[in-house]
Write an enzyme that holds these catalytic residues in place. Structure first.
Site, PDB file in Angstrom:
ATOM      1  N   CYS A 134      -6.663   3.243   9.327  1.00 27.37           N
ATOM      2  CA  CYS A 134      -7.621   3.068   8.229  1.00 27.37           C
ATOM      3  C   CYS A 134      -7.266   1.747   7.550  1.00 27.37           C
ATOM      4  O   CYS A 134      -6.619   1.726   6.507  1.00 27.37           O
ATOM      5  CB  CYS A 134      -7.542   4.233   7.249  1.00 27.37           C
ATOM      6  N   ALA A 135      -7.678   0.640   8.156  1.00 28.65           N
ATOM      7  CA  ALA A 135      -7.075  -0.662   7.865  1.00 28.65           C
ATOM      8  C   ALA A 135      -7.556  -1.332   6.592  1.00 28.65           C
ATOM      9  O   ALA A 135      -6.802  -2.079   5.963  1.00 28.65           O
ATOM     10  CB  ALA A 135      -7.294  -1.602   9.044  1.00 28.65           C
TER      11      ALA A 135
ATOM     12  N   ASP B  99     -11.579   0.695  11.130  1.00 28.08           N
ATOM     13  CA  ASP B  99     -12.202   1.156   9.893  1.00 28.08           C
ATOM     14  C   ASP B  99     -13.635   1.546  10.235  1.00 28.08           C
ATOM     15  O   ASP B  99     -14.285   0.891  11.058  1.00 28.08           O
ATOM     16  CB  ASP B  99     -12.202   0.080   8.807  1.00 28.08           C
TER      17      ASP B  99
ATOM     18  N   CYS C  29      -2.049   6.709  -1.731  1.00 29.68           N
ATOM     19  CA  CYS C  29      -1.869   6.157  -3.078  1.00 29.68           C
ATOM     20  C   CYS C  29      -2.264   7.212  -4.110  1.00 29.68           C
ATOM     21  O   CYS C  29      -3.007   6.944  -5.050  1.00 29.68           O
ATOM     22  CB  CYS C  29      -2.669   4.870  -3.269  1.00 29.68           C
TER      23      CYS C  29
ATOM     24  N   ASP D  75      -2.463   5.190   6.760  1.00 28.40           N
ATOM     25  CA  ASP D  75      -2.611   5.030   5.309  1.00 28.40           C
ATOM     26  C   ASP D  75      -3.931   5.703   4.962  1.00 28.40           C
ATOM     27  O   ASP D  75      -4.982   5.087   4.974  1.00 28.40           O
ATOM     28  CB  ASP D  75      -2.604   3.555   4.941  1.00 28.40           C
TER      29      ASP D  75
ATOM     30  N   ASP E  60     -14.626   5.396  13.786  1.00 27.99           N
ATOM     31  CA  ASP E  60     -14.167   6.544  13.026  1.00 27.99           C
ATOM     32  C   ASP E  60     -12.821   7.004  13.590  1.00 27.99           C
ATOM     33  O   ASP E  60     -12.743   7.501  14.713  1.00 27.99           O
ATOM     34  CB  ASP E  60     -15.206   7.660  13.125  1.00 27.99           C
TER      35      ASP E  60
ATOM     36  N   GLY F 285      -6.980  -4.429   4.537  1.00 22.15           N
ATOM     37  CA  GLY F 285      -6.270  -5.304   5.462  1.00 22.15           C
ATOM     38  C   GLY F 285      -4.951  -5.866   4.966  1.00 22.15           C
ATOM     39  O   GLY F 285      -4.296  -6.623   5.697  1.00 22.15           O
ATOM     40  N   ASN F 286      -4.528  -5.509   3.765  1.00 20.92           N
ATOM     41  CA  ASN F 286      -3.278  -6.065   3.242  1.00 20.92           C
ATOM     42  C   ASN F 286      -2.064  -5.610   4.057  1.00 20.92           C
ATOM     43  O   ASN F 286      -1.187  -6.414   4.383  1.00 20.92           O
ATOM     44  CB  ASN F 286      -3.092  -5.666   1.776  1.00 20.92           C
ATOM     45  N   LYS F 287      -2.008  -4.330   4.381  1.00 18.60           N
ATOM     46  CA  LYS F 287      -0.899  -3.836   5.196  1.00 18.60           C
ATOM     47  C   LYS F 287      -1.005  -4.370   6.623  1.00 18.60           C
ATOM     48  O   LYS F 287       0.015  -4.598   7.285  1.00 18.60           O
ATOM     49  CB  LYS F 287      -0.869  -2.307   5.181  1.00 18.60           C
TER      50      LYS F 287
END
Length: 449
Positions: free
Chosen positions: A239-240, A263, A369, A318, A288, A243-245
């Site tokens: 689940c990108a 994504d 999170c 994530d 998906d 894109g930060n990770k």
């Protein structure tokens, strides 16, 4: 409604009773903490482009130009060598008086939360600005907690549940913010109010992100370090977005290997492209992730999704979550119990896809999170019951606290392997003040296929 008091402001969080009931002890215990602003600002440095020392010098110069001798300290942590922290200003919230002679600007709660973390106010976040407010004029900035302020209001907004956030300098006037002619250009963008100071004490720098450094929450940086991507590996980011990770993984790999970023939203993928453009090891797919495993496939797969079993050396899950770790929560009255209870179902579906995609001996990191036990410790307990081929690993580097006690589902030893960021005295780094976050690290047994 429930109104906890905080050091910065009073009626700051609106949560319906059924939400509290749905989330057991975790949420009710953490409500006051959720209302407060994390005071540490963190940047992740792209060490493929610039040294941490050079980026630190740039940050220090920027802070000195804005704050002079009162510029906050810039420092690093040994556990995260690619990260720099900016300390809060040495100013208490009560030292910022309200000058009632200044005109007022009203913002929505989303904008208000970003403002308290050091952002300036962009045009879409301005709900109201008083008539005759001039360019460069100083204004008081308030957040509209109940959401009753009509966009474009020209008179002073009278409301007992608006909260003072700080003082800013106007960069756009009313006629630029609120266009009356439908044939004119679409909504304006850019900074409408440049903040001079806020009540949280976080430096008002805006977002200094560029190709050399990225404004990113500390737990998110820890999360990728826990995954530990290595050059030459094939890694799945399920689940990108945003894109930060993904880019952090690429940097730790030296841009050597393959990162498959999924994504299911075309818009989110498009928004990521400029961020990913400088990395050759990242490939993206709109897909998906709950359908990412092709059960009939055999051996590693290098094509598009769905993928065969044992296709990846490491997987980052994530997961989509309730986001209740995001701080400060100025107003959170939209997540009904029914919605909150839907997230573990999605997370289990994703986990059920991730496990067969991971090669024997491979590493899987699950993160959210949020702070609810159902999406954190309970999800880990379910995973261990459902997939005996997985075992918990120590989620190092360890900067946060252990997982919450979950008897009898998880032992004390297992909880110690987890990592939870919250208002705990057990955080490994003193005075660590971050968003709420949860990390679990699994390894797939080599002998079970």
């Amino acid at each position: 409604m429930f109104y906890p008091k905080t050091p910065f402001y009073g009626k700051a969080l609106l949560l319906e009773n059924e939400v509290l009931k749905a989330n057991s002890t975790a949420l009710s215990r953490l409500l006051p903490w959720l209302c407060q602003t994390p005071r540490i600002t963190t940047y992740r440095i792209n060490t493929l482009r610039i040294s941490v020392a050079d980026y630190k010098a740039q940050l220090q110069a920027k802070l000195r130009s804005q704050y002079g001798q009162k510029a906050p300290n810039v420092y690093g942590l040994d556990e995260l060598p690619e990260m720099l922290c900016i300390a809060p200003l040495d100013v208490a919230a009560e030292d910022l008086p309200v000058d009632d002679h200044l005109k007022q600007v009203i913002v929505d709660t989303s904008c208000g939360a970003a403002l308290l973390r050091g952002a300036h106010i962009f045009a879409p976040g301005v709900l109201a600005m008083e008539s005759n407010t001039q360019l460069q004029e100083l204004v008081n900035v308030y957040a509209d907690l109940p959401g009753k302020c009509k966009r474009g209001t020209a008179t002073r907004y009278v409301c007992d549940e608006k909260i003072f956030l700080g003082v800013g300098q106007v960069q756009m006037q009313r006629h630029q913010l609120y266009k009356n002619n439908e044939k004119e250009e679409s909504s304006p963008t850019g900074i409408a109010v440049r903040m001079q100071r806020n009540i949280s004490g976080v430096p008002t720098l805006g977002d200094l992100s560029d190709a050399n450094g990225l404004l990113q929450n500390l737990p998110s940086i820890v999360c990728v370090r826990v995954l530990g991507p290595q050059p030459g590996e094939r890694i799945l980011d399920m689940c990108a977005a945003p894109g930060n990770k993904t880019t952090h993984m690429a940097e730790l790999m030296g841009d050597v290997g393959t990162i498959v970023a999924l994504d299911n939203s075309a818009n989110r993928l498009r928004a990521m492209q400029s961020k990913l453009a400088n990395y050759s090891c990242i490939e993206t797919h709109q897909f998906d992730a709950t359908k990412a495993w092709h059960a009939a496939g055999n051996g590693p797969s290098s094509g598009p999704p769905p993928f065969a079993s044992d296709s990846f050396d490491r997987i980052l899950l994530d997961a989509p979550c309730s986001g209740l770790g995001n701080r400060p929560q100025l107003c959170s009255n939209v997540k009904q119990a029914k919605v909150l209870q839907s997230y573990p179902h999605i997370q289990r579906n994703l986990m059920a896809q991730a496990v067969p995609l991971l090669r024997p001996g491979g590493i899987l990191v699950y993160s959210t999170c949020t702070i609810t036990e159902a999406e954190c410790e309970q999800l880990v307990a379910w995973t261990l019951r459902k997939f005996p081929q997985l075992r918990l690993m120590d989620a190092t580097p360890k900067l946060g606290a252990p997982g919450l006690p979950l008897h009898p589902e998880l032992s004390a030893e297992q909880c110690a392997l987890l990592q939870r960021f919250g208002p705990s005295a057990e955080n490994r780094v003193p005075n660590l003040d971050t968003v709420g976050f949860f990390i679990a690290k699994f390894q797939k047994a080599s002998e079970l296929r």
